[in-house]
Scaffold this active site. Structure first.
Site, PDB file in Angstrom:
ATOM      1  N   ASN A 146       0.858  -1.190  -0.015  1.00  0.00           N
ATOM      2  CA  ASN A 146      -0.018  -0.177  -0.046  1.00  0.00           C
ATOM      3  C   ASN A 146       1.100   1.208   0.053  1.00  0.00           C
ATOM      4  O   ASN A 146       1.925   1.351   0.630  1.00  0.00           O
ATOM      5  CB  ASN A 146      -1.185  -0.025   1.260  1.00  0.00           C
ATOM      6  CG  ASN A 146      -0.389  -0.189   2.440  1.00  0.00           C
ATOM      7  OD1 ASN A 146       0.632  -0.847   2.576  1.00  0.00           O
ATOM      8  ND2 ASN A 146      -1.157   0.145   3.402  1.00  0.00           N
ATOM      9  N   GLU A 197       0.363   5.419   0.644  1.00  0.00           N
ATOM     10  CA  GLU A 197      -0.467   6.241   1.264  1.00  0.00           C
ATOM     11  C   GLU A 197       0.356   7.679   0.845  1.00  0.00           C
ATOM     12  O   GLU A 197       1.260   7.661   0.630  1.00  0.00           O
ATOM     13  CB  GLU A 197      -0.766   6.337   2.741  1.00  0.00           C
ATOM     14  CG  GLU A 197      -1.245   4.983   3.291  1.00  0.00           C
ATOM     15  CD  GLU A 197      -1.521   4.736   4.688  1.00  0.00           C
ATOM     16  OE1 GLU A 197      -1.079   5.572   5.386  1.00  0.00           O
ATOM     17  OE2 GLU A 197      -1.975   3.762   5.063  1.00  0.00           O
ATOM     18  N   CYS A 200      -4.310   0.612  -2.644  1.00  0.00           N
ATOM     19  CA  CYS A 200      -4.024  -0.456  -1.815  1.00  0.00           C
ATOM     20  C   CYS A 200      -2.794  -1.394  -2.369  1.00  0.00           C
ATOM     21  O   CYS A 200      -2.777  -1.263  -3.655  1.00  0.00           O
ATOM     22  CB  CYS A 200      -5.179  -1.558  -1.730  1.00  0.00           C
ATOM     23  SG  CYS A 200      -6.412  -0.204  -0.903  1.00  0.00           S
ATOM     24  N   GLU A 222      -3.171  -4.399  -3.206  1.00  0.00           N
ATOM     25  CA  GLU A 222      -3.714  -5.486  -4.458  1.00  0.00           C
ATOM     26  C   GLU A 222      -3.782  -4.759  -5.608  1.00  0.00           C
ATOM     27  O   GLU A 222      -3.370  -5.248  -6.642  1.00  0.00           O
ATOM     28  CB  GLU A 222      -4.991  -5.866  -3.977  1.00  0.00           C
ATOM     29  CG  GLU A 222      -5.054  -6.833  -2.735  1.00  0.00           C
ATOM     30  CD  GLU A 222      -5.491  -5.703  -1.259  1.00  0.00           C
ATOM     31  OE1 GLU A 222      -4.705  -4.969  -1.293  1.00  0.00           O
ATOM     32  OE2 GLU A 222      -6.230  -6.469  -0.537  1.00  0.00           O
ATOM     33  N   CYS A 239     -10.228  -4.684  -0.055  1.00  0.00           N
ATOM     34  CA  CYS A 239     -11.439  -3.614  -0.224  1.00  0.00           C
ATOM     35  C   CYS A 239     -12.207  -3.785  -1.308  1.00  0.00           C
ATOM     36  O   CYS A 239     -11.924  -4.399  -2.127  1.00  0.00           O
ATOM     37  CB  CYS A 239     -10.818  -2.231  -0.120  1.00  0.00           C
ATOM     38  SG  CYS A 239     -10.115  -1.485  -1.505  1.00  0.00           S
TER      39      CYS A 239
HETATM   40  N1  THU Z   1      -5.190  -1.606   2.560  1.00  0.00           N
HETATM   41  C1  THU Z   1      -4.555  -2.416   1.444  1.00  0.00           C
HETATM   42  O1  THU Z   1      -3.401  -2.035   1.192  1.00  0.00           O
HETATM   43  N2  THU Z   1      -5.187  -3.655   1.402  1.00  0.00           N
HETATM   44  C2  THU Z   1      -6.196  -4.273   1.876  1.00  0.00           C
HETATM   45  O2  THU Z   1      -6.808  -5.361   1.527  1.00  0.00           O
HETATM   46  C3  THU Z   1      -7.136  -3.296   2.919  1.00  0.00           C
HETATM   47  C4  THU Z   1      -6.557  -1.899   3.202  1.00  0.00           C
HETATM   48  C5  THU Z   1      -4.580  -0.477   3.031  1.00  0.00           C
HETATM   49  C6  THU Z   1      -4.963   0.951   2.477  1.00  0.00           C
HETATM   50  C7  THU Z   1      -4.463   1.863   3.670  1.00  0.00           C
HETATM   51  O3  THU Z   1      -3.393   2.258   3.070  1.00  0.00           O
HETATM   52  C8  THU Z   1      -4.337   0.966   4.800  1.00  0.00           C
HETATM   53  O4  THU Z   1      -4.325  -0.320   4.311  1.00  0.00           O
HETATM   54  C9  THU Z   1      -5.643   1.089   6.034  1.00  0.00           C
HETATM   55  O5  THU Z   1      -6.792   1.079   5.364  1.00  0.00           O
END
Ligand code: THU
Length: 129
Positions: free
Chosen positions: A42, A44, A53, A55, A86
């Site tokens: 991920n 941010e 994310c 994935e 998500c």
């Molecule tokens: N996140 C993912 O990368 N994959 C998931 O399956 C669930 C959420 C990340 C997004 C964000 O950076 C952090 O997790 C919290 O939501």
């Protein structure tokens, strides 16, 4: 390929997560039809809303490198409960990967296993356009 190899790749990718706002690090590893592993973490950023994310990073990397067919994806987070993809990631994984096997794991063990069609029933996709 052994599940453990795909999960290990997702765990390694998780270490590169850019998660300074949520502190929730996620790694993903996609297995292509020819057995190549493409990873993602991920990412941010200060606007929060532009977060991508693990994935989707893995899928976009794979597509940009010319991969077209996929078998499985492993998703790793440091949680006792499973961390499933998500809604946005389910859509992208479905559109480009089809009915993938989704393997969920934490840093120690597998936490769940699903077919993507069960995580995204009644999908909207190109067949409906
Ligand atoms: N996140 C993912 O990368 N994959 C998931 O399956 C669930 C959420 C990340 C997004 C964000 O950076 C952090 O997790 C919290 O939501």
């Amino acid at each position: 390929m052994k599940d453990s190899k795909l999960i290990a790749a997702a765990r390694r990718a998780r270490r590169n997560a850019q998660a300074r706002y949520s502190n929730f690090k996620v790694g993903a590893a996609l297995e292509t039809a020819d057995g190549t592993i493409i990873t993602g973490c991920n990412v941010e950023n200060a606007t929060y809303g532009l977060t991508v994310c693990a994935e989707r990073v893995a899928m976009f990397k794979a597509l940009s490198e010319g991969h077209k067919k996929f078998r499985r994806v492993a998703v790793v987070a440091d949680t006792e409960a499973p961390t499933p993809p998500c809604g946005a990631c389910r859509q992208i994984l479905w559109e480009f990967g089809g009915d993938l096997e989704v393997i969920l794991a934490n840093l120690r063990r597998e936490t769940g296993r699903h077919q993507l069609k069960d995580l995204l029933p009644l999908p909207f996709d190109a067949r409906l356009l």
